[in-house]
Design a protein around this motif. Structure first.
Motif, mmCIF file in Angstrom:
data_model
loop_
_atom_site.group_PDB
_atom_site.id
_atom_site.type_symbol
_atom_site.label_atom_id
_atom_site.label_comp_id
_atom_site.label_asym_id
_atom_site.label_seq_id
_atom_site.Cartn_x
_atom_site.Cartn_y
_atom_site.Cartn_z
ATOM 1 N N LEU A 147 0.735 -1.254 -0.132
ATOM 2 C CA LEU A 147 -0.055 0.009 0.019
ATOM 3 C C LEU A 147 0.863 1.184 -0.137
ATOM 4 N N LYS A 148 1.748 1.306 0.753
ATOM 5 C CA LYS A 148 2.746 2.298 0.748
ATOM 6 C C LYS A 148 3.422 2.595 -0.570
ATOM 7 N N ALA A 149 3.764 1.503 -1.312
ATOM 8 C CA ALA A 149 4.515 1.732 -2.430
ATOM 9 C C ALA A 149 3.180 2.417 -3.528
ATOM 10 N N VAL A 150 2.230 1.771 -3.464
ATOM 11 C CA VAL A 150 0.934 2.248 -4.393
ATOM 12 C C VAL A 150 0.622 3.619 -4.263
ATOM 13 N N LYS A 151 0.776 4.060 -2.753
ATOM 14 C CA LYS A 151 0.530 5.634 -2.557
ATOM 15 C C LYS A 151 1.716 6.360 -3.225
ATOM 16 N N GLU A 152 2.792 5.887 -3.254
ATOM 17 C CA GLU A 152 3.814 6.738 -3.893
ATOM 18 C C GLU A 152 3.720 6.530 -5.474
ATOM 19 N N LEU A 153 3.620 5.543 -5.934
ATOM 20 C CA LEU A 153 3.703 5.496 -7.381
ATOM 21 C C LEU A 153 2.037 6.106 -7.915
ATOM 22 N N SER A 154 1.217 6.235 -6.994
ATOM 23 C CA SER A 154 0.047 6.972 -7.557
ATOM 24 C C SER A 154 0.213 8.682 -7.665
ATOM 25 N N LYS A 155 0.993 8.887 -6.746
ATOM 26 C CA LYS A 155 1.765 10.410 -6.657
ATOM 27 C C LYS A 155 2.473 10.563 -8.099
ATOM 28 N N ARG A 156 3.073 9.584 -8.303
ATOM 29 C CA ARG A 156 3.954 9.684 -9.719
ATOM 30 C C ARG A 156 2.986 9.358 -11.062
ATOM 31 N N ASN A 157 1.688 9.140 -10.758
ATOM 32 C CA ASN A 157 0.884 8.984 -11.916
ATOM 33 C C ASN A 157 1.218 7.447 -12.550
ATOM 34 N N ILE A 158 1.993 6.518 -11.727
ATOM 35 C CA ILE A 158 2.261 5.308 -12.358
ATOM 36 C C ILE A 158 1.507 4.312 -11.937
ATOM 37 N N PRO A 159 0.297 3.795 -12.911
ATOM 38 C CA PRO A 159 -0.603 2.904 -12.629
ATOM 39 C C PRO A 159 -0.346 1.804 -11.776
ATOM 40 N N THR A 160 -1.194 1.284 -10.966
ATOM 41 C CA THR A 160 -0.845 0.087 -10.232
ATOM 42 C C THR A 160 -1.726 -0.911 -9.995
#
Ligand code: E4P
Length: 190
Positions: free
Chosen positions: A93-106
């Motif tokens: 979830l932590k990784a998803v939060k960060e990737l979403s900030k960078r607009n990287i789809p998860t």
């Protein structure tokens, strides 16, 4: 409902793509190793990407958020439209939060109940994957759980897309379609 192939087999992916029904592919390390344990993962992923062109989920294997984010960066350097498959757990979830900030789809994978699905959505996931076959394996009713998730998604107008995963038979696909699930990722044999 879109159909994805849950596979890393180039022959199978080419065949189903030629039918005009394929919107994407989901892979995981087991599927890739099953085809050829010595295969270069980047090479195989790019081969799949060249065939499908659409959605391609590539799974990370790190145990912590930092490692998952590093892997995601590397995968996105192979092809920028990659969707990063992240396991459902606190570090995921932590990784998803960060990737979403960078607009990287998860695509948050290994989801087994509605609360996990909701948590993944709220962390910023683009896709949430419910594992139907594995739920049935442990005596749970995967269709009921998927129905709860679907009801929540429509009641709350949530933006992430639900993927019915770990599909073992055609009835899983029919149930998912009837419940308004966005995508089913299906193994070639099914
Ligand atoms: C989903 O994206 C997973 O790759 C997949 O559906 C895993 O399911 P299984 O290992 O239970 O077949």
């Amino acid at each position: 409902m879109k159909l994805y192939l849950d596979s890393a087999n180039l022959g199978h992916i080419k065949e189903v793509a030629s039918w005009g029904v394929l919107s994407g592919v989901t892979t995981n390390p087991t599927l890739i190793a099953k085809e050829d344990p010595s295969v270069d993962v980047k090479e195989r992923i790019l081969e799949i990407h060249n065939i499908v062109g659409g959605h391609l989920s590539v799974e990370v294997v790190s145990m912590n958020a930092e490692g998952m984010i590093k892997e995601a960066e590397e995968i996105c350097s192979w092809f920028p439209l990659a969707t990063i498959k992240v396991p459902m757990c606190p570090e995921g979830l932590k990784a998803v939060k960060e990737l979403s900030k960078r607009n990287i789809p998860t695509n948050v994978t290994l989801i087994f109940n509605p609360i996990q699905a909701l948590a993944a959505n709220n962390a910023g996931a683009s896709y949430v994957s419910l594992f139907m076959g594995r739920l049935d394996d442990i005596g749970m009713n995967s269709t009921e759980i998927l129905s709860d998730i679907s009801e929540i998604w429509y009641a709350q107008s949530l933006e992430s897309q639900i993927i019915a995963a770990s599909i073992r038979n055609p009835l899983h696909i029919v149930s998912a379609a009837k419940l308004g699930v966005h995508i089913a990722t299906v193994p070639y044999n099914v």
